[in-house]
Design a protein around this motif. Sequence first.
Motif, PDB file in Angstrom:
ATOM      1  N   ALA A 215     -26.063  32.294 -16.219  1.00 44.84           N
ATOM      2  CA  ALA A 215     -25.993  32.275 -14.748  1.00 44.84           C
ATOM      3  C   ALA A 215     -27.301  32.723 -14.099  1.00 44.84           C
ATOM      4  CB  ALA A 215     -24.824  33.144 -14.274  1.00 44.84           C
ATOM      5  N   VAL A 216     -28.248  33.183 -14.903  1.00 46.44           N
ATOM      6  CA  VAL A 216     -29.609  33.429 -14.406  1.00 46.44           C
ATOM      7  C   VAL A 216     -30.502  32.248 -14.815  1.00 46.44           C
ATOM      8  CG1 VAL A 216     -31.629  34.926 -14.517  1.00 46.44           C
ATOM      9  CG2 VAL A 216     -29.331  35.932 -14.501  1.00 46.44           C
ATOM     10  N   ASP A 217     -30.408  31.862 -16.087  1.00 50.42           N
ATOM     11  CA  ASP A 217     -31.248  30.754 -16.609  1.00 50.42           C
ATOM     12  C   ASP A 217     -31.094  29.490 -15.753  1.00 50.42           C
ATOM     13  OD1 ASP A 217     -31.836  32.477 -18.625  1.00 50.42           O
ATOM     14  OD2 ASP A 217     -30.499  31.538 -20.106  1.00 50.42           O
ATOM     15  N   ILE A 218     -29.878  29.237 -15.299  1.00 48.03           N
ATOM     16  CA  ILE A 218     -29.608  27.998 -14.564  1.00 48.03           C
ATOM     17  C   ILE A 218     -30.464  27.915 -13.289  1.00 48.03           C
ATOM     18  CG2 ILE A 218     -27.621  28.897 -13.227  1.00 48.03           C
ATOM     19  CD1 ILE A 218     -26.225  26.186 -13.705  1.00 48.03           C
ATOM     20  N   TYR A 219     -30.710  29.057 -12.648  1.00 47.55           N
ATOM     21  CA  TYR A 219     -31.536  29.053 -11.425  1.00 47.55           C
ATOM     22  C   TYR A 219     -33.002  28.770 -11.763  1.00 47.55           C
ATOM     23  CZ  TYR A 219     -27.569  30.913  -8.761  1.00 47.55           C
ATOM     24  OH  TYR A 219     -26.351  31.075  -8.145  1.00 47.55           O
ATOM     25  N   TYR A 220     -33.464  29.322 -12.898  1.00 45.77           N
ATOM     26  CA  TYR A 220     -34.864  29.057 -13.307  1.00 45.77           C
ATOM     27  C   TYR A 220     -35.071  27.565 -13.539  1.00 45.77           C
ATOM     28  CZ  TYR A 220     -36.298  33.932 -13.857  1.00 45.77           C
ATOM     29  OH  TYR A 220     -36.649  35.242 -13.613  1.00 45.77           O
ATOM     30  N   LYS A 221     -34.092  26.942 -14.232  1.00 45.37           N
ATOM     31  CA  LYS A 221     -34.209  25.505 -14.534  1.00 45.37           C
ATOM     32  C   LYS A 221     -34.144  24.700 -13.236  1.00 45.37           C
ATOM     33  CE  LYS A 221     -34.515  25.184 -19.086  1.00 45.37           C
ATOM     34  NZ  LYS A 221     -34.552  26.592 -19.435  1.00 45.37           N
ATOM     35  N   ALA A 222     -33.223  25.056 -12.363  1.00 46.84           N
ATOM     36  CA  ALA A 222     -33.074  24.325 -11.097  1.00 46.84           C
ATOM     37  C   ALA A 222     -34.362  24.405 -10.291  1.00 46.84           C
ATOM     38  CB  ALA A 222     -31.905  24.900 -10.299  1.00 46.84           C
ATOM     39  N   LYS A 223     -34.926  25.604 -10.241  1.00 44.11           N
ATOM     40  CA  LYS A 223     -36.132  25.827  -9.448  1.00 44.11           C
ATOM     41  C   LYS A 223     -37.317  25.057 -10.046  1.00 44.11           C
ATOM     42  CE  LYS A 223     -38.257  28.062  -6.152  1.00 44.11           C
ATOM     43  NZ  LYS A 223     -38.047  28.937  -5.044  1.00 44.11           N
ATOM     44  N   ALA A 224     -37.316  24.921 -11.390  1.00 44.98           N
ATOM     45  CA  ALA A 224     -38.419  24.222 -12.071  1.00 44.98           C
ATOM     46  C   ALA A 224     -38.230  22.700 -12.045  1.00 44.98           C
ATOM     47  CB  ALA A 224     -38.517  24.709 -13.515  1.00 44.98           C
ATOM     48  N   GLY A 225     -37.127  22.245 -11.472  1.00 42.81           N
ATOM     49  CA  GLY A 225     -36.858  20.803 -11.424  1.00 42.81           C
ATOM     50  C   GLY A 225     -36.442  20.251 -12.778  1.00 42.81           C
ATOM     51  N   ALA A 226     -35.944  21.127 -13.664  1.00 45.35           N
ATOM     52  CA  ALA A 226     -35.585  20.701 -15.031  1.00 45.35           C
ATOM     53  C   ALA A 226     -34.074  20.521 -15.169  1.00 45.35           C
ATOM     54  CB  ALA A 226     -36.075  21.751 -16.017  1.00 45.35           C
ATOM     55  N   HIS A 227     -33.677  19.863 -16.257  1.00 48.91           N
ATOM     56  CA  HIS A 227     -32.265  19.714 -16.606  1.00 48.91           C
ATOM     57  C   HIS A 227     -31.781  21.033 -17.214  1.00 48.91           C
ATOM     58  CE1 HIS A 227     -28.627  17.750 -18.120  1.00 48.91           C
ATOM     59  NE2 HIS A 227     -28.839  18.394 -19.264  1.00 48.91           N
ATOM     60  N   PHE A 228     -30.500  21.374 -17.016  1.00 47.14           N
ATOM     61  CA  PHE A 228     -29.970  22.614 -17.614  1.00 47.14           C
ATOM     62  C   PHE A 228     -28.887  22.284 -18.637  1.00 47.14           C
ATOM     63  CE2 PHE A 228     -26.991  26.301 -17.559  1.00 47.14           C
ATOM     64  CZ  PHE A 228     -27.854  27.213 -18.147  1.00 47.14           C
ATOM     65  N   THR A 229     -29.055  22.835 -19.859  1.00 55.57           N
ATOM     66  CA  THR A 229     -28.019  22.707 -20.882  1.00 55.57           C
ATOM     67  C   THR A 229     -27.311  24.047 -20.991  1.00 55.57           C
ATOM     68  OG1 THR A 229     -29.453  21.168 -22.049  1.00 55.57           O
ATOM     69  CG2 THR A 229     -27.575  22.041 -23.282  1.00 55.57           C
ATOM     70  N   CYS A 230     -26.012  24.038 -20.690  1.00 52.01           N
ATOM     71  CA  CYS A 230     -25.258  25.289 -20.617  1.00 52.01           C
ATOM     72  C   CYS A 230     -24.584  25.597 -21.956  1.00 52.01           C
ATOM     73  CB  CYS A 230     -24.196  25.171 -19.517  1.00 52.01           C
ATOM     74  SG  CYS A 230     -23.332  26.722 -19.246  1.00 52.01           S
ATOM     75  N   PHE A 231     -24.660  26.865 -22.395  1.00 47.67           N
ATOM     76  CA  PHE A 231     -24.054  27.233 -23.688  1.00 47.67           C
ATOM     77  C   PHE A 231     -22.570  27.588 -23.563  1.00 47.67           C
ATOM     78  CE2 PHE A 231     -26.343  31.249 -22.409  1.00 47.67           C
ATOM     79  CZ  PHE A 231     -25.233  32.062 -22.224  1.00 47.67           C
ATOM     80  N   LEU A 232     -22.016  27.448 -22.338  1.00 51.95           N
ATOM     81  CA  LEU A 232     -20.568  27.617 -22.150  1.00 51.95           C
ATOM     82  C   LEU A 232     -19.974  26.311 -21.629  1.00 51.95           C
ATOM     83  CD1 LEU A 232     -20.315  31.112 -20.383  1.00 51.95           C
ATOM     84  CD2 LEU A 232     -20.095  30.594 -22.828  1.00 51.95           C
ATOM     85  N   LYS A 233     -18.662  26.146 -21.805  1.00 50.06           N
ATOM     86  CA  LYS A 233     -17.981  24.951 -21.272  1.00 50.06           C
ATOM     87  C   LYS A 233     -17.922  25.013 -19.750  1.00 50.06           C
ATOM     88  CE  LYS A 233     -14.583  24.965 -24.924  1.00 50.06           C
ATOM     89  NZ  LYS A 233     -13.161  25.259 -25.068  1.00 50.06           N
ATOM     90  N   GLU A 234     -17.785  23.853 -19.133  1.00 50.39           N
ATOM     91  CA  GLU A 234     -17.887  23.781 -17.667  1.00 50.39           C
ATOM     92  C   GLU A 234     -16.813  24.565 -16.913  1.00 50.39           C
ATOM     93  OE1 GLU A 234     -17.623  19.784 -16.207  1.00 50.39           O
ATOM     94  OE2 GLU A 234     -15.518  19.544 -16.799  1.00 50.39           O
ATOM     95  N   ASP A 235     -15.660  24.806 -17.573  1.00 49.65           N
ATOM     96  CA  ASP A 235     -14.556  25.462 -16.861  1.00 49.65           C
ATOM     97  C   ASP A 235     -14.355  26.926 -17.278  1.00 49.65           C
ATOM     98  OD1 ASP A 235     -13.769  24.951 -19.411  1.00 49.65           O
ATOM     99  OD2 ASP A 235     -11.822  24.079 -18.893  1.00 49.65           O
ATOM    100  N   THR A 236     -15.380  27.533 -17.870  1.00 45.30           N
ATOM    101  CA  THR A 236     -15.252  28.926 -18.323  1.00 45.30           C
ATOM    102  C   THR A 236     -15.560  29.889 -17.175  1.00 45.30           C
ATOM    103  OG1 THR A 236     -16.063  28.198 -20.480  1.00 45.30           O
ATOM    104  CG2 THR A 236     -16.000  30.582 -20.089  1.00 45.30           C
ATOM    105  N   ALA A 237     -14.494  30.390 -16.540  1.00 48.11           N
ATOM    106  CA  ALA A 237     -14.706  31.328 -15.421  1.00 48.11           C
ATOM    107  C   ALA A 237     -14.988  32.725 -15.955  1.00 48.11           C
ATOM    108  CB  ALA A 237     -13.461  31.342 -14.537  1.00 48.11           C
TER     109      ALA A 237
END
Length: 338
Positions: A215-237
């Motif tokens: 949840a921190v890495d995703i902002y770095y990737k978004a800000k860098a204009g890069a694709h984000f590969t998440c190590f958790l499933k999309e519905d993991t609250a």
Amino acid sequence: MRIVSFFDKNASVHCLEKKVYLRTNSHPMKKILVLGSCGQIGTELVLTLREKFGSQNVVAADLKDECPETLSNGPYIQLDALNKELVRAYIIEQQFTDVYLLAALLSATAEKNPDFAWKLNMESLFIILDLAKEGHISKIFWPSSIAVFGPTTPRHQTPQYTVMEPSTVYGISKQAGERWCEYYFHKFGVDVRSIRYPGLISYKSLPGGGTTDYAVDIYYKAKAGAHFTCFLKEDTALPMMFMDDAIRATIELMEAPAEQVKVRSSYNLSALSFTPKQIFESIQKVIPSFTISYEPDFRQAIADSWPASIDDSVARENWGWKERYDLDKTTEEMLKNL
Ligand code: NAD
């Protein structure tokens, strides 16, 4: 600010210098040590404590031999939280009133090195608890985590008091730590205070090997204009919190009158609960071209054993906790400041 080297060959000279400036500071009653100060929480906590209590009254300490640039506005010492002799000598000599013990191995790192995680997370706590028991420290802050809960805990709106059967070495160490904190409070009157932090989101320092780091890495990737590969499933609250809220909560708890601090194991604390898909959608509102894919790894099993959301009504009632950042406000702050 130069680094204070307490334990070198010229220790007595350096101690003398240190004493002089500690004696001349503007808050003579408050001397704070943050042990494990160079990590995700410590960096921001030290800066906020220095703003509140004066730079000279807040000593940052960590394993790292160099003081990071961000913490260079006040005293720094290299100190190993496991070196019992040196930690005791330093704390007794400097007469700290408050100690924030942050040194630990976090969930994902701990699973790779369980023996050492147990040693670090437990032994460092006993060193500080015993110093307080002997009257050398007035107040301790020691952080716990939502990792104290396990697969048999109710996952939604997890209550303050509930089933706790953690399945990670990190969670086991935090649960044991909570029991010992409460024990030292009841048996020896040690004023120890604690929060079960959820995943923390910050831009000033990087996370240190936890399951919520995505949840921190995703902002770095978004800000860098890069694709984000998440190590958790999309519905993991998972429960999360913006760092400003976490730091404010920590200091509010430490400054609360002792009689209001009724939980001496650790407080549930909540602000946000979201899935990778929801944080992605929040970012996409600002950066529509942002993309994500999901490749769950070993951290999925850790996340699955943790609560999805937390009931923190006891903290709200006891010492007035209230969050200020929701998910979209967190996204706005992260993308603005990274
Ligand atoms: P981090 O890994 O980012 O930082 C820990 C710091 O401790 C590092 O700077 C490291 O160098 C230092 N350290 C490690 N071993 C040490 C030793 N032997 N002596 C001195 N310093 C040592 O961790 P963080 O995220 O800042 O977490 C701080 C505390 O909060 C930990 O107890 C952690 O379990 C707890 N916590 C954190 C989170 C989170 O999301 N960040 C959530 C729940 C609980």
